[in-house]
Design a protein around this motif. Structure first.
Motif, short mmCIF file in Angstrom:
data_model
loop_
_atom_site.label_atom_id
_atom_site.label_comp_id
_atom_site.label_asym_id
_atom_site.label_seq_id
_atom_site.Cartn_x
_atom_site.Cartn_y
_atom_site.Cartn_z
N ALA A 24 -9.18 -6.32 -4.19
CA ALA A 24 -7.82 -6.48 -3.65
C ALA A 24 -7.16 -7.78 -4.08
O ALA A 24 -5.93 -7.88 -4.06
CB ALA A 24 -7.86 -6.40 -2.12
N TYR A 72 -4.00 -7.97 -6.29
CA TYR A 72 -2.81 -7.41 -5.64
C TYR A 72 -2.26 -8.38 -4.60
O TYR A 72 -1.04 -8.53 -4.46
CB TYR A 72 -3.16 -6.05 -5.00
CG TYR A 72 -3.58 -5.04 -6.03
CD1 TYR A 72 -2.66 -4.20 -6.65
CD2 TYR A 72 -4.92 -4.93 -6.42
CE1 TYR A 72 -3.04 -3.28 -7.62
CE2 TYR A 72 -5.31 -4.02 -7.40
CZ TYR A 72 -4.37 -3.21 -7.99
OH TYR A 72 -4.75 -2.31 -8.96
N VAL A 105 -3.03 0.45 4.09
CA VAL A 105 -3.25 0.93 2.72
C VAL A 105 -3.46 2.43 2.80
O VAL A 105 -4.46 2.88 3.36
CB VAL A 105 -4.47 0.24 2.08
CG1 VAL A 105 -4.70 0.77 0.67
CG2 VAL A 105 -4.28 -1.27 2.07
N SER A 151 -6.90 4.86 2.07
CA SER A 151 -8.00 3.95 1.75
C SER A 151 -9.33 4.59 2.17
O SER A 151 -9.38 5.31 3.17
CB SER A 151 -7.81 2.62 2.49
OG SER A 151 -8.93 1.78 2.32
N LEU A 157 -2.53 -0.53 -4.63
CA LEU A 157 -3.92 -0.83 -4.28
C LEU A 157 -4.66 0.45 -3.92
O LEU A 157 -5.81 0.66 -4.33
CB LEU A 157 -3.97 -1.82 -3.12
CG LEU A 157 -5.36 -2.20 -2.59
CD1 LEU A 157 -6.25 -2.73 -3.71
CD2 LEU A 157 -5.23 -3.22 -1.46
#
Length: 264
Positions: A98, A101, A218, A221, A255
């Motif tokens: 991550a 990002y 997110v 995810s 992401l």
């Protein structure tokens, strides 16, 4: 000299995706156990997975022998301690993936960017890229906080049914970190309604006076995750929020796509 058998055992049988069927089934059972709260009976696993009891029993026996599952005194099965090391390593890697990002968020917003996961009843920060401002927010990676006073906590719990949120809050309590912390389940559920309506969460001086945080989950995810920016309330204003939230949402989608393509 013994000849090789033409039959294929269940453990070596290829799956439709080209993998090993027994491995796919074992991991599916582990995920179903996690979804059920970490402890289940064989009949429950059979009902949800559609697998016959003898197959489930054989797979669970192997997982128990490896330490990934343990059998309780009540004959039910629980996730085993050996999974903890795997989870901790995976969390660290998730934070590593991550960071590029989050760094882009820092460049675009000027504020500190964070990534956090919902781990049991707590929020754990797994990555952070600090702002370049001399006055900036800092949260130690690995820090654990209760969800009700954080933007990332609201972003993550907005996707959880209200009944489960109430149960979580009853377990953790709702201590006030500041005079602006939400301390009632009704108030917190109303805040989650705002998150669902607006598409982002706000921590407005609720975790620390003088600090505002904007957070989004997110999407899709592999584990419940959220990203956020945090900064002094004098910089993270309502006007700034209108500019920052679309950046957060865009980076969260990117992401998510990166995690999906990496097989995380």
């Amino acid at each position: 000299m013994p000849t090789s058998s033409a039959s294929t055992t269940d453990s070596a049988k290829p799956s439709a995706a080209g993998g090993v069927q027994s491995l796919e089934r074992a991991f599916d059972l582990l995920e179903r156990m996690a979804d059920a709260g970490g402890e289940v009976g064989l009949s429950e696993l059979s009902a949800t997975s559609g697998l016959p009891l003898p197959t489930i029993h054989r797979l669970m026996r192997t997982l128990v022998a490896c330490g990934y599952v343990r059998q309780q005194a009540n004959r039910r099965y629980a996730l085993g301690p050996r999974l903890i090391r795997l989870g901790e390593s995976a969390s660290r890697l998730l934070g590593t993936w991550a960071r590029p990002y989050l760094a882009r968020l820092v460049e675009e917003t000027g504020e500190t960017a964070n990534m956090a996961l919902l781990d049991g009843d707590e929020i754990v920060y797994v990555a952070q890229v600090p702002s370049k401002h001399s006055m900036r927010m800092f949260t130690e990676v690995g820090r654990r906080v209760l969800p009700h006073s954080t933007g990332v906590g609201k972003a993550l719990l907005a996707g959880v049914p209200d009944a489960e949120v109430r149960a979580l809050l009853s377990r953790t309590g709702m201590p006030a970190a500041t005079e602006k912390t939400i301390t009632t389940p009704e108030g917190f559920l109303a805040a989650l309604d705002d998150v669902r309506r607006l598409g982002y969460a706000v921590d407005d001086n609720e975790q620390e006076i003088g600090v505002r945080c904007l957070a989004v989950s997110v999407p899709d995810s592999p584990t419940a995750a959220a990203i956020s920016i945090s900064g002094p309330a004098g910089r993270v204003t309502e006007a700034a929020t209108e500019k920052i939230v679309p950046m957060l949402q865009h980076v969260a989608v990117e992401l998510s796509q990166a995690l999906a393509s990496s097989g995380a």
